[in-house]
Design a protein around this motif. Structure first.
Motif, PDB file in Angstrom:
ATOM      1  N   ARG A  41       0.797  -1.226   0.000  1.00 34.22           N
ATOM      2  CA  ARG A  41       0.000   0.000   0.000  1.00 34.22           C
ATOM      3  C   ARG A  41       0.829   1.274   0.000  1.00 34.22           C
ATOM      4  O   ARG A  41       0.280   2.336  -0.190  1.00 34.22           O
ATOM      5  N   PHE A  42       2.108   1.195   0.269  1.00 36.34           N
ATOM      6  CA  PHE A  42       2.915   2.413   0.363  1.00 36.34           C
ATOM      7  C   PHE A  42       4.080   2.357  -0.614  1.00 36.34           C
ATOM      8  O   PHE A  42       4.854   1.411  -0.614  1.00 36.34           O
ATOM      9  N   ASP A  48       6.393  13.467  -4.803  1.00 32.53           N
ATOM     10  CA  ASP A  48       5.043  13.665  -4.287  1.00 32.53           C
ATOM     11  C   ASP A  48       5.095  14.432  -2.960  1.00 32.53           C
ATOM     12  O   ASP A  48       5.611  13.911  -1.967  1.00 32.53           O
ATOM     13  N   PRO A  49       4.580  15.666  -2.914  1.00 29.40           N
ATOM     14  CA  PRO A  49       4.625  16.433  -1.660  1.00 29.40           C
ATOM     15  C   PRO A  49       3.743  15.833  -0.556  1.00 29.40           C
ATOM     16  O   PRO A  49       3.934  16.120   0.617  1.00 29.40           O
ATOM     17  N   GLU A  50       2.806  14.975  -0.924  1.00 28.78           N
ATOM     18  CA  GLU A  50       1.916  14.333   0.044  1.00 28.78           C
ATOM     19  C   GLU A  50       2.455  12.987   0.529  1.00 28.78           C
ATOM     20  O   GLU A  50       1.768  12.270   1.248  1.00 28.78           O
ATOM     21  N   ASN A  51       3.680  12.651   0.151  1.00 30.02           N
ATOM     22  CA  ASN A  51       4.223  11.337   0.468  1.00 30.02           C
ATOM     23  C   ASN A  51       4.273  11.069   1.978  1.00 30.02           C
ATOM     24  O   ASN A  51       3.954   9.974   2.421  1.00 30.02           O
ATOM     25  N   ASP A  52       4.668  12.077   2.763  1.00 30.75           N
ATOM     26  CA  ASP A  52       4.736  11.887   4.213  1.00 30.75           C
ATOM     27  C   ASP A  52       3.363  11.566   4.794  1.00 30.75           C
ATOM     28  O   ASP A  52       3.235  10.710   5.669  1.00 30.75           O
ATOM     29  N   LYS A  53       2.331  12.229   4.292  1.00 34.40           N
ATOM     30  CA  LYS A  53       0.968  11.965   4.748  1.00 34.40           C
ATOM     31  C   LYS A  53       0.567  10.526   4.419  1.00 34.40           C
ATOM     32  O   LYS A  53      -0.028   9.837   5.240  1.00 34.40           O
ATOM     33  N   ARG A  54       0.909  10.096   3.228  1.00 28.23           N
ATOM     34  CA  ARG A  54       0.565   8.728   2.820  1.00 28.23           C
ATOM     35  C   ARG A  54       1.270   7.683   3.681  1.00 28.23           C
ATOM     36  O   ARG A  54       0.742   6.614   3.936  1.00 28.23           O
TER      37      ARG A  54
END
Length: 66
Positions: A41-42, A48-54
């Motif tokens: 899933r990861f 991707d600037p949202e990578n940390d959130k993911r």
């Protein structure tokens, strides 16, 4: 008795994964089973600037599986 089986690489990887999960279940290691299942899933994407959130979403879903 000798048995020969032909598998594609995808089928072989699925067989390896399923035996790994089965073995971990038999050894009563639910945390490692959750890690294996959630692993797909990861994906780390530097652009991707949202990578940390993911990543934190992945950790939460892994914890739910446990």
């Amino acid at each position: 008795m000798k048995l020969e089986v032909e598998l594609t690489e995808e089928q072989l990887n699925l067989l390896i994964l399923s035996t790994e999960i089965y073995g971990r279940i038999l050894m009563n290691q639910p945390d490692l089973v959750a890690d294996i299942i959630a692993e797909d899933r990861f994906f780390y994407d530097k652009e991707d600037p949202e990578n940390d959130k993911r990543f934190y979403e992945w950790i939460a879903s892994r914890d739910e599986l446990t």
